[in-house]
Design an enzyme around this catalytic site. Structure first.
Site, mmCIF file in Angstrom:
data_model
loop_
_atom_site.group_PDB
_atom_site.id
_atom_site.type_symbol
_atom_site.label_atom_id
_atom_site.label_comp_id
_atom_site.label_asym_id
_atom_site.label_seq_id
_atom_site.Cartn_x
_atom_site.Cartn_y
_atom_site.Cartn_z
ATOM 1 N N ARG A 1 0.881 -1.186 0.000
ATOM 2 C CA ARG A 1 0.000 0.000 0.000
ATOM 3 C C ARG A 1 0.907 1.221 0.000
ATOM 4 O O ARG A 1 1.698 1.421 0.934
ATOM 5 C CB ARG A 1 -0.908 0.000 1.226
ATOM 6 C CG ARG A 1 -1.641 1.307 1.415
ATOM 7 C CD ARG A 1 -2.805 1.234 2.361
ATOM 8 N NE ARG A 1 -3.904 0.496 1.777
ATOM 9 C CZ ARG A 1 -5.162 0.550 2.225
ATOM 10 N NH1 ARG A 1 -5.473 1.301 3.259
ATOM 11 N NH2 ARG A 1 -6.114 -0.145 1.636
ATOM 12 N N HIS B 1 -6.907 0.501 -6.874
ATOM 13 C CA HIS B 1 -7.199 -0.334 -5.690
ATOM 14 C C HIS B 1 -7.824 -1.640 -6.197
ATOM 15 O O HIS B 1 -9.013 -1.899 -6.025
ATOM 16 C CB HIS B 1 -8.148 0.425 -4.756
ATOM 17 C CG HIS B 1 -8.186 -0.112 -3.356
ATOM 18 N ND1 HIS B 1 -7.424 -1.184 -2.945
ATOM 19 C CD2 HIS B 1 -8.901 0.274 -2.253
ATOM 20 C CE1 HIS B 1 -7.662 -1.415 -1.671
ATOM 21 N NE2 HIS B 1 -8.556 -0.557 -1.223
ATOM 22 N N GLN C 1 -9.873 -4.136 -3.929
ATOM 23 C CA GLN C 1 -11.216 -3.648 -3.614
ATOM 24 C C GLN C 1 -12.171 -4.003 -4.753
ATOM 25 O O GLN C 1 -13.278 -4.486 -4.528
ATOM 26 C CB GLN C 1 -11.162 -2.123 -3.413
ATOM 27 C CG GLN C 1 -12.480 -1.531 -2.981
ATOM 28 C CD GLN C 1 -12.893 -1.982 -1.588
ATOM 29 O OE1 GLN C 1 -12.122 -1.889 -0.654
ATOM 30 N NE2 GLN C 1 -14.096 -2.494 -1.459
ATOM 31 N N CYS D 1 -16.402 1.456 -0.274
ATOM 32 C CA CYS D 1 -15.233 0.632 0.059
ATOM 33 C C CYS D 1 -14.902 0.683 1.543
ATOM 34 O O CYS D 1 -14.235 -0.214 2.047
ATOM 35 C CB CYS D 1 -14.033 1.078 -0.776
ATOM 36 S SG CYS D 1 -13.637 2.824 -0.558
HETATM 37 N N1 CP Z 1 -11.275 -0.338 1.799
HETATM 38 C C1 CP Z 1 -10.039 -0.399 2.303
HETATM 39 O O1 CP Z 1 -9.058 -0.578 1.593
HETATM 40 O O2 CP Z 1 -9.992 -0.212 3.654
HETATM 41 P P1 CP Z 1 -8.680 -0.032 4.527
HETATM 42 O O3 CP Z 1 -8.108 1.320 4.195
HETATM 43 O O4 CP Z 1 -9.165 -0.105 5.953
HETATM 44 O O5 CP Z 1 -7.715 -1.125 4.202
HETATM 45 N N1 NVA Z 2 -10.000 6.538 -2.043
HETATM 46 C C1 NVA Z 2 -9.662 6.132 -0.690
HETATM 47 C C2 NVA Z 2 -9.889 4.672 -0.505
HETATM 48 C C3 NVA Z 2 -9.636 4.175 0.886
HETATM 49 C C4 NVA Z 2 -9.826 2.697 1.024
HETATM 50 C C5 NVA Z 2 -8.221 6.504 -0.413
HETATM 51 O O1 NVA Z 2 -7.350 6.270 -1.271
HETATM 52 O O2 NVA Z 2 -7.945 7.027 0.664
#
Ligand code: CP
Ligand code: NVA
Length: 319
Positions: free
Chosen positions: A107, A134, A137, A267
């Site tokens: 990440r 992502h 997701q 999400c």
């Molecule tokens: N939706 C998602 O990726 O959640 P987190 O940021 O908690 O991992």
């Molecule tokens: N668009 C959001 C998704 C979080 C799961 C972000 O990148 O912060």
């Protein structure tokens, strides 16, 4: 482990466009066939490392539990605790970790860092969220949509930012033949190159993509309404971004334009009272916690496909 086939990296969900339906079906079968999934251990003897430059609840827990369920050992590496980004480059980190691990999830802030880690590692790399994509997701989301397909009699709509989650929802949605209508404020449209890729896929599958700046147009007769936070992680410094979303809240008035049995998706984490009201996210139409659960099953399917292609090939005909 050594690979006879080219190693598989997942940077964006269209990397696996061709096999996505099978990856999703496999995830559904793993979820539904408890006897099989309890005994299926394709990651036995493997360690999967997960690097986090940003916070996470769902991704971190679902990967740790999912790797364990598949017989592997998860290893979480928080950016503050490792040399990456301080005294070591992405490519050296990738080379070192490839000597210990059997797969990496990452990440990160910059999508180019995920691509560099993948190209420098000799083991599979999964993008666990970057500023552009992502994919995990989207795999979970299309799994929920597939599970609910009998009730899905309209298009997938998006109301919000043209962000990482929309990019992969769009790519995965059209890959599985769903029409997607997205409403973003002017100037917050999705990345053009990603739209180009999605349009190319849509041409193959017959799906339609519609872009608008009007949330009512996007959700009218929709089977799914999807939203996300307005300001993503790493964008907090962008001045006045939040103000651009006036009129983009998913509330009871907006959802009254959708099909009666529409599905509400997010999400998570949600900023209740900002992009969505309690009345919508807590309604009978909301499937946000199914999405969260399916992160684990979808990632277990992806991990098998990527880290143990031999087991994948051996079991793919089981269902
Ligand atoms: N939706 C998602 O990726 O959640 P987190 O940021 O908690 O991992
Ligand atoms: N668009 C959001 C998704 C979080 C799961 C972000 O990148 O912060």
């Amino acid at each position: 482990m050594s690979y006879d086939i080219e190693k598989r990296d997942l940077m964006a969900i269209d990397d696996f466009q061709e096999d996505l339906p099978e990856i999703i079906n496999w995830a559904i079968n793993l979820k539904n066939d408890e006897d099989f999934s309890d005994s299926f251990k394709p990651l036995e003897g493997m360690t999967i490392g997960s690097i986090y430059e940003k916070p996470s609840t769902r991704t971190r827990v679902s990967f740790e539990v999912g790797v364990n369920k598949l017989g592997g050992q998860p290893l979480t590496l928080l950016a503050n605790d490792i040399q990456l980004g301080k005294s070591e480059s992405v490519s050296d980190t990738a080379a070192v970790l490839s000597r210990y691990l059997d797969g990496i999830t990452y990440r990160c802030f910059k999508h180019s860092d995920a691509q560099l880690l993948a190209s420098s590692a000799t083991i599979p790399v999964i993008n666990a969220l970057s500023d552009m994509h992502h994919p995990c997701q989207a795999a979970a989301d299309l799994m929920v949509i597939t599970e609910n397909k009998k009730d899905l009699n309209g298009h997938i709509s998006w109301v919000g930012d043209g962000n990482n989650v929309l990019h992969d929802l769009l790519l995965a949605g059209v890959s599985l033949g769903h029409d997607v209508k997205y409403a973003t404020p002017e100037g917050m449209e999705p990345n053009r190159e990603v739209i180009g890729r999605a349009e190319k896929i849509a041409k193959q599958t017959g799906a339609e993509i519609t872009a608008t700046n009007d949330p009512v147009e996007a959700v009218s007769d929709a089977g799914v309404i999807y939203t996300d936070i307005f300001v993503s992680m790493g964008e907090e410094h962008i001045k006045d971004k939040f103000a651009a979303f006036d009129g983009f809240q998913v509330n009871e008035e907006l959802v009254s334009n959708a099909k009666d049995n529409y599905l509400f998706m997010h999400c998570l984490p949600a900023h209740r009272g900002e992009e969505v009201t309690d009345a919508v996210i807590d309604s009978k139409n909301s499937i946000v916690f199914d999405q969260a659960e399916n992160r684990m099953w979808a990632q277990m399917s992806l991990l098998t496909y990527m880290c143990n292609p031999i087991a994948w090939e051996a079991y793919r005909d089981l269902y």
